[in-house]
Design a protein around this motif. Structure first.
Motif, PDB file in Angstrom:
ATOM      1  N   GLY A 145      48.356  36.286  36.573  1.00 28.81           N
ATOM      2  CA  GLY A 145      49.047  35.062  36.949  1.00 28.81           C
ATOM      3  C   GLY A 145      48.393  33.823  36.362  1.00 28.81           C
ATOM      4  O   GLY A 145      49.064  32.940  35.822  1.00 28.81           O
ATOM      5  N   LEU A 146      47.068  33.755  36.446  1.00 28.96           N
ATOM      6  CA  LEU A 146      46.364  32.606  35.873  1.00 28.96           C
ATOM      7  C   LEU A 146      46.434  32.604  34.351  1.00 28.96           C
ATOM      8  O   LEU A 146      46.415  31.550  33.716  1.00 28.96           O
ATOM      9  N   ASP A 147      46.551  33.794  33.761  1.00 31.45           N
ATOM     10  CA  ASP A 147      46.727  33.882  32.309  1.00 31.45           C
ATOM     11  C   ASP A 147      48.060  33.269  31.901  1.00 31.45           C
ATOM     12  O   ASP A 147      48.135  32.465  30.960  1.00 31.45           O
ATOM     13  N   LYS A 155      40.437  38.695  33.316  1.00 29.28           N
ATOM     14  CA  LYS A 155      39.282  39.130  34.096  1.00 29.28           C
ATOM     15  C   LYS A 155      38.597  37.947  34.772  1.00 29.28           C
ATOM     16  O   LYS A 155      38.203  38.029  35.950  1.00 29.28           O
ATOM     17  N   LEU A 156      38.472  36.849  34.056  1.00 28.06           N
ATOM     18  CA  LEU A 156      37.883  35.657  34.651  1.00 28.06           C
ATOM     19  C   LEU A 156      38.779  35.116  35.759  1.00 28.06           C
ATOM     20  O   LEU A 156      38.303  34.731  36.841  1.00 28.06           O
ATOM     21  N   GLY A 157      40.087  35.115  35.506  1.00 27.15           N
ATOM     22  CA  GLY A 157      41.025  34.641  36.522  1.00 27.15           C
ATOM     23  C   GLY A 157      40.991  35.496  37.772  1.00 27.15           C
ATOM     24  O   GLY A 157      41.052  34.986  38.898  1.00 27.15           O
ATOM     25  N   LEU A 163      37.091  34.963  44.501  1.00 25.41           N
ATOM     26  CA  LEU A 163      36.203  34.004  45.163  1.00 25.41           C
ATOM     27  C   LEU A 163      36.993  33.065  46.091  1.00 25.41           C
ATOM     28  O   LEU A 163      36.520  32.694  47.169  1.00 25.41           O
ATOM     29  N   VAL A 164      38.203  32.688  45.647  1.00 27.81           N
ATOM     30  CA  VAL A 164      39.058  31.845  46.496  1.00 27.81           C
ATOM     31  C   VAL A 164      39.411  32.583  47.790  1.00 27.81           C
ATOM     32  O   VAL A 164      39.329  32.022  48.889  1.00 27.81           O
ATOM     33  N   LEU A 314      53.403  34.853  40.255  1.00 27.33           N
ATOM     34  CA  LEU A 314      52.566  36.053  40.233  1.00 27.33           C
ATOM     35  C   LEU A 314      51.219  35.794  40.895  1.00 27.33           C
ATOM     36  O   LEU A 314      50.723  36.637  41.667  1.00 27.33           O
ATOM     37  N   TRP A 315      50.610  34.649  40.594  1.00 29.98           N
ATOM     38  CA  TRP A 315      49.312  34.362  41.207  1.00 29.98           C
ATOM     39  C   TRP A 315      49.445  34.211  42.721  1.00 29.98           C
ATOM     40  O   TRP A 315      48.624  34.740  43.484  1.00 29.98           O
TER      41      TRP A 315
END
Length: 435
Positions: A145-147, A155-157, A163-164, A314-315
């Motif tokens: 979603g972040l992508d 992977k970073l997203g 963490l959120v 999606l996110w």
């Protein structure tokens, strides 16, 4: 000698006398202040909204989007029948699940152990495995979603989104924060998807015709939708949330009933608008990208904005499902009375962390895994539903004197038999997904 006439004087108006009752009349509440009864009703309403949207957004995850897209592409307008059938079955089953759990004041696995010693532990094990599989896909969905939304590495997203979610559970008022997050993000998903559905121009008339006269009936599709909507941990998410918020007992039957039906309807609305959005693109002759068909459909419908909107949807779907899956799965391995809040929070954080580590090690969850997870939960659904229906039928001692409606029990029993039939019909196709 007569006296001169005097000017008439106005007599003071007297209020009619009222009979004293011996008790002072209560003063109206001051402006801006709530009575204890009003505050309690507002608290119950807020809790009910949170439970409804927790259930709905737990169902509306990456798997939900992937399943809807996959079957819309393969079945076209005929998929409308599967959606309508699944919604009716979902309502019948969730009405019974929420009522039994809510009235008894016990979690599903606790009732399982009371029906047959050790059965609750079996239920908890199955739910834990299913919840973990889904949560890996959920974390993967946050990254995708972040992508699509920001062009961030998946992977970073996924790691940042985890963490959120962890931050929400670590907050001082974690329950309130969770309820508000799922409510806001759930509404945002529906609004954005509705806009895409309008711009894609779907053949609504053809879809409505297929609701009653389908061109074809696909049992795997119906089973997958039922499993993806109320299978696994999802059907228990809202009911367990109500218990943790103190809403239980026969006196809350009306609230429990309204919450259970509304939760399914919210999920159904999202399923319908997503189906129409993708159907409009497919019916228009556009070819979808097999690597990410849902994103491709949104982009065809609304260009660059559609792609970014898909990222948001999606996110939001994925992060709320991470919250719902983690919270509900942990309720199956903890006790409401014996597990401290600190221990429960630590377990939720650990569950999210493990899901994230697995995702980072394997990468994006494949489409087949997400479809399989929904269908697998559809196969496991009859077990948990059967336990709760048995409680309603034979264990009235667990229902606090509540007289369970026979019509509701018969409706749930019919829907339960249907889930068994669908599960049997879908055993072979489910495992052929990996063939």
């Amino acid at each position: 000698m007569s006296k001169p006439p005097t000017k008439p004087t106005s007599k003071p108006t007297r209020r009619p006398a009222t009979r004293s009752t011996g008790a002072a009349r209560p003063l109206p509440p001051a402006a801006g202040k709530k009575t204890p009864e009003t505050a309690m009703k507002a608290s119950t309403k807020s809790t009910l909204l949170g439970a409804m949207f927790l259930m709905a957004t737990s169902a509306i995850g990456p798997g939900f989007i992937t399943q809807t897209t996959t079957f819309t592409v393969s079945l076209g307008a005929a998929f409308a029948f599967a959606i309508a059938a699944s919604i009716l079955v979902d309502i019948a089953l969730q009405l019974n699940v929420w009522r039994v759990i809510g009235v008894s004041g016990r979690r599903a696995q606790e009732l399982g152990n009371l029906v047959f010693p050790g059965l609750g532990y079996v239920m908890a094990t199955l739910l834990f495995v299913g919840g973990l599989v889904f949560n890996i896909g959920n974390v993967s969905g946050t990254g995708l979603g972040l992508d699509a939304m920001l062009g961030l590495d998946p992977k970073l997203g996924g790691a940042l989104s985890a963490l959120v979610a962890i931050g929400i559970f670590l907050s001082k008022r974690a329950g309130v924060a969770m309820d508000r997050v799922v409510l806001v993000l759930g509404a945002l998903m529906i609004l954005l998807t509705t806009y895409i559905a309008i711009t894609s121009g779907p053949p609504v008339g053809t879809a409505l015709k297929n609701v009653v006269l389908p061109d074809q009936v696909e049992f795997l599709a119906i089973t997958t939708l039922i499993g993806g909507t109320i299978g696994g941990y999802i059907v228990y998410a809202g009911a367990h949330r109500l218990l943790d918020s103190g809403v239980s007992g026969p006196q809350h039957v009306h609230d429990i009933t309204r919450g259970s039906v509304t939760g399914i309807l919210i999920t159904g609305v999202m399923r319908i608008v997503l189906f129409l959005a993708i159907l409009g693109v497919v019916a228009g002759g556009q070819a979808l990208d097999p690597k990410n068909p849902a994103a491709s459909a949104f982009q065809h419908a609304a260009g660059e904005f559609g792609l970014r909107a898909f990222g948001v949807v999606l996110w939001a779907a994925a992060i709320t499902s991470v919250i719902g899956a983690s919270y509900t799965t942990v309720t199956f391995v903890t006790s409401r009375t014996q597990t401290s809040d600190r221990t429960r929070t630590a377990l939720v954080v650990a569950f999210i962390a493990v899901s994230t580590v697995i995702f980072l090690s394997v990468g994006t969850a494949p489409t087949q895994l997400l479809v399989f997870a929904g269908a697998f939960n559809g196969l496991l659904l009859p077990v948990g539903i059967g336990v709760l229906l048995w409680v309603a039928w034979q264990r009235k001692d667990l229902l606090r004197g509540y007289r369970y409606p026979k019509w509701l029990l018969l409706l749930g029993g019919a829907a339960w038999l249907l889930t068994i039939y669908l599960a049997i019909r879908s055993v072979k196709p489910v495992f052929e997904l990996f063939g």
